[in-house]
Motif scaffolding. Structure first.
Motif, mmCIF file in Angstrom:
data_model
loop_
_atom_site.group_PDB
_atom_site.id
_atom_site.type_symbol
_atom_site.label_atom_id
_atom_site.label_comp_id
_atom_site.label_asym_id
_atom_site.label_seq_id
_atom_site.Cartn_x
_atom_site.Cartn_y
_atom_site.Cartn_z
ATOM 1 N N THR A 92 0.873 -7.624 1.230
ATOM 2 C CA THR A 92 0.921 -6.458 0.135
ATOM 3 C C THR A 92 2.289 -6.015 -0.331
ATOM 4 O OG1 THR A 92 -1.319 -6.041 1.328
ATOM 5 C CG2 THR A 92 0.291 -4.881 0.081
ATOM 6 N N ALA A 93 3.403 -5.993 0.390
ATOM 7 C CA ALA A 93 4.251 -5.673 0.052
ATOM 8 C C ALA A 93 5.017 -6.741 -1.103
ATOM 9 C CB ALA A 93 5.542 -5.532 1.493
ATOM 10 N N ASN A 96 3.388 -6.662 -4.265
ATOM 11 C CA ASN A 96 3.550 -5.531 -5.234
ATOM 12 C C ASN A 96 4.745 -5.395 -5.650
ATOM 13 O OD1 ASN A 96 1.382 -3.973 -4.488
ATOM 14 N ND2 ASN A 96 2.095 -2.630 -2.521
ATOM 15 N N ALA A 100 4.858 -5.938 -10.001
ATOM 16 C CA ALA A 100 6.195 -5.231 -10.655
ATOM 17 C C ALA A 100 7.408 -5.825 -11.024
ATOM 18 C CB ALA A 100 6.808 -3.960 -9.641
ATOM 19 N N ALA A 112 5.532 1.664 -8.537
ATOM 20 C CA ALA A 112 4.041 1.761 -7.813
ATOM 21 C C ALA A 112 2.609 2.145 -8.486
ATOM 22 C CB ALA A 112 4.330 2.670 -6.746
ATOM 23 N N ASP A 113 3.038 3.076 -9.384
ATOM 24 C CA ASP A 113 1.732 3.829 -9.858
ATOM 25 C C ASP A 113 0.643 2.485 -10.761
ATOM 26 O OD1 ASP A 113 1.384 5.946 -8.655
ATOM 27 O OD2 ASP A 113 2.227 7.149 -10.390
ATOM 28 N N VAL A 115 1.287 -0.710 -9.985
ATOM 29 C CA VAL A 115 0.433 -2.058 -10.184
ATOM 30 C C VAL A 115 -0.329 -1.361 -9.106
ATOM 31 C CG1 VAL A 115 1.722 -3.037 -7.891
ATOM 32 C CG2 VAL A 115 3.450 -2.627 -9.377
ATOM 33 N N ASN A 116 -0.794 -0.578 -8.516
ATOM 34 C CA ASN A 116 -1.115 -0.148 -7.688
ATOM 35 C C ASN A 116 -3.371 -0.284 -8.505
ATOM 36 O OD1 ASN A 116 -0.393 -0.056 -5.102
ATOM 37 N ND2 ASN A 116 0.441 2.211 -5.128
ATOM 38 N N ARG A 119 -4.106 -3.699 -9.931
ATOM 39 C CA ARG A 119 -4.053 -4.335 -8.145
ATOM 40 C C ARG A 119 -5.593 -4.204 -8.353
ATOM 41 N NH1 ARG A 119 -2.011 -3.834 -3.011
ATOM 42 N NH2 ARG A 119 -3.265 -5.506 -2.728
ATOM 43 N N THR A 129 -7.673 -9.925 -7.343
ATOM 44 C CA THR A 129 -6.148 -9.401 -7.951
ATOM 45 C C THR A 129 -5.275 -11.074 -9.063
ATOM 46 O OG1 THR A 129 -5.857 -7.969 -6.882
ATOM 47 C CG2 THR A 129 -4.168 -8.720 -8.629
ATOM 48 N N THR A 148 3.575 -14.474 -2.631
ATOM 49 C CA THR A 148 2.808 -13.592 -1.557
ATOM 50 C C THR A 148 2.299 -14.257 -0.842
ATOM 51 O OG1 THR A 148 0.647 -14.032 -2.699
ATOM 52 C CG2 THR A 148 1.834 -12.689 -3.722
ATOM 53 N N ILE A 270 -7.999 -3.532 -1.445
ATOM 54 C CA ILE A 270 -6.351 -3.485 -1.992
ATOM 55 C C ILE A 270 -5.749 -1.921 -1.159
ATOM 56 C CG2 ILE A 270 -5.061 -1.842 -4.626
ATOM 57 C CD1 ILE A 270 -6.842 -5.445 -4.175
#
Length: 303
Positions: A92-93, A96, A100, A112-113, A115-116, A119, A129, A148, A270
């Motif tokens: 996940t990291a 992201n 990003a 982050a908003d 990206v989320n 996804r 995704t 990833t 997610i």
């Protein structure tokens, strides 16, 4: 016991049972049967004595056993091992950071908003995704999967139950690994689990192309193509999964479904929706188990 040896034993048992029904009763018959049983060479595929009824009977027995044995489709992450412990947080990291960078302006990564939201939107719309990133941002699938799933010291993160090899050996029928993870990562995990030899095929996300397009789970097209390739009906297949979206489409195709719940931490891959306190079994799930080790006791509901 190997498959061929098991078939030979079943065929021989049927023959001897028929002989016993027609033969003389008493001790003499038992001695004769023991002599016949001792005569067989169970390690040879040509063990049948010349007086065995006919090749047709043997072919019929083999055909019946083959038709009745299921084809198991096993997911990997959070099904055969606990990916939620450390592997999923790392993936996940990595994801992201990758998203990003792609969604940023070339200098500053996206927030982050953003990206989320991307996804979650792509997962809901396309089932993965990655598909949204390919369609809307022209990313390379190979590059995305490499970045990833680039995990250092993967072996230190793997957590799994003892007895998985015995379970797979005990379950009747062939087993196929069917995972949306990339080949290199899933091969490494399976090697550390010591389970590779129990699977006849390993189908990773790179192998899930239909008509030139990537079609990972929960794609019905991919599942139907898999059935055609292996020459089996959907009714003979059992998908063992932790992800409900994949189980739902498998049931729509006609497969039987087993939901594994013990490693779930969130209600979606997610990580946005919280997991309910009580996991209710949806109608499209035939069997709900905490662990794959519980599958043998549920076989009557998977037939």
């Amino acid at each position: 016991m190997h498959g061929a040896e098991q078939v030979h034993r079943v065929a021989a048992a049927a023959y001897l049972e028929q002989r016993a029904a027609l033969g003389a009763p008493g001790r003499r018959q038992g001695q004769h049967q023991q002599a016949e049983e001792h005569h067989y060479n169970w390690t040879s595929h040509a063990f049948f004595p010349c007086w065995f009824a006919s090749a047709f009977l043997f072919r019929s027995l083999v055909s019946n056993l083959t038709r009745s044995a299921p084809l198991w489709l096993f997911d990997l992450d959070n099904t055969l091992h606990n990916a939620s412990h450390a592997i999923f947080p790392t993936i996940t990291a990595n994801m992201n950071v990758y998203i990003a960078r792609v969604l940023g302006d070339g200098v500053t990564p996206a927030s982050a908003d953003v990206v989320n939201a991307a996804r979650l939107t792509y997962w809901k719309r396309y089932g993965a995704t990655l598909l949204g990133m390919i369609k809307h941002h022209k990313v390379s699938a190979a590059d995305f999967l490499h970045e990833t799933h680039n995990i250092e010291r993967l072996e230190d993160m793997i957590r799994y139950e003892r007895g998985l090899a015995r379970l797979l050996k005990r379950l009747p029928g062939r087993k196929i690994l069917l995972t949306n993870a990339p080949t290199r990562y899933s091969t490494d995990v399976m090697r550390h689990l010591g389970l590779r030899r129990h699977f006849s095929h390993h189908i990773a996300i790179e192998n899930m192309h239909v008509h030139g397009q990537l079609r990972p789970k929960p794609s019905k097209l991919m599942l139907r193509r898999l059935l055609r390739k292996h020459g089996v009906s959907a009714q003979r297949c059992i998908l063992v999964e932790d992800t409900l979206a994949n189980l739902r489409t498998a049931k729509q195709v006609g497969m039987r479904t087993a939901w594994v719940t013990q490693y779930l931490r969130t209600a979606d891959p997610i990580g946005v929706a919280p997991l309910p306190k009580k996991l209710k079994r949806p109608a499209y799930v035939d069997v709900k188990v905490k662990s794959v080790l519980q599958l043998p006791r549920c076989m009557n509901r998977l037939r």
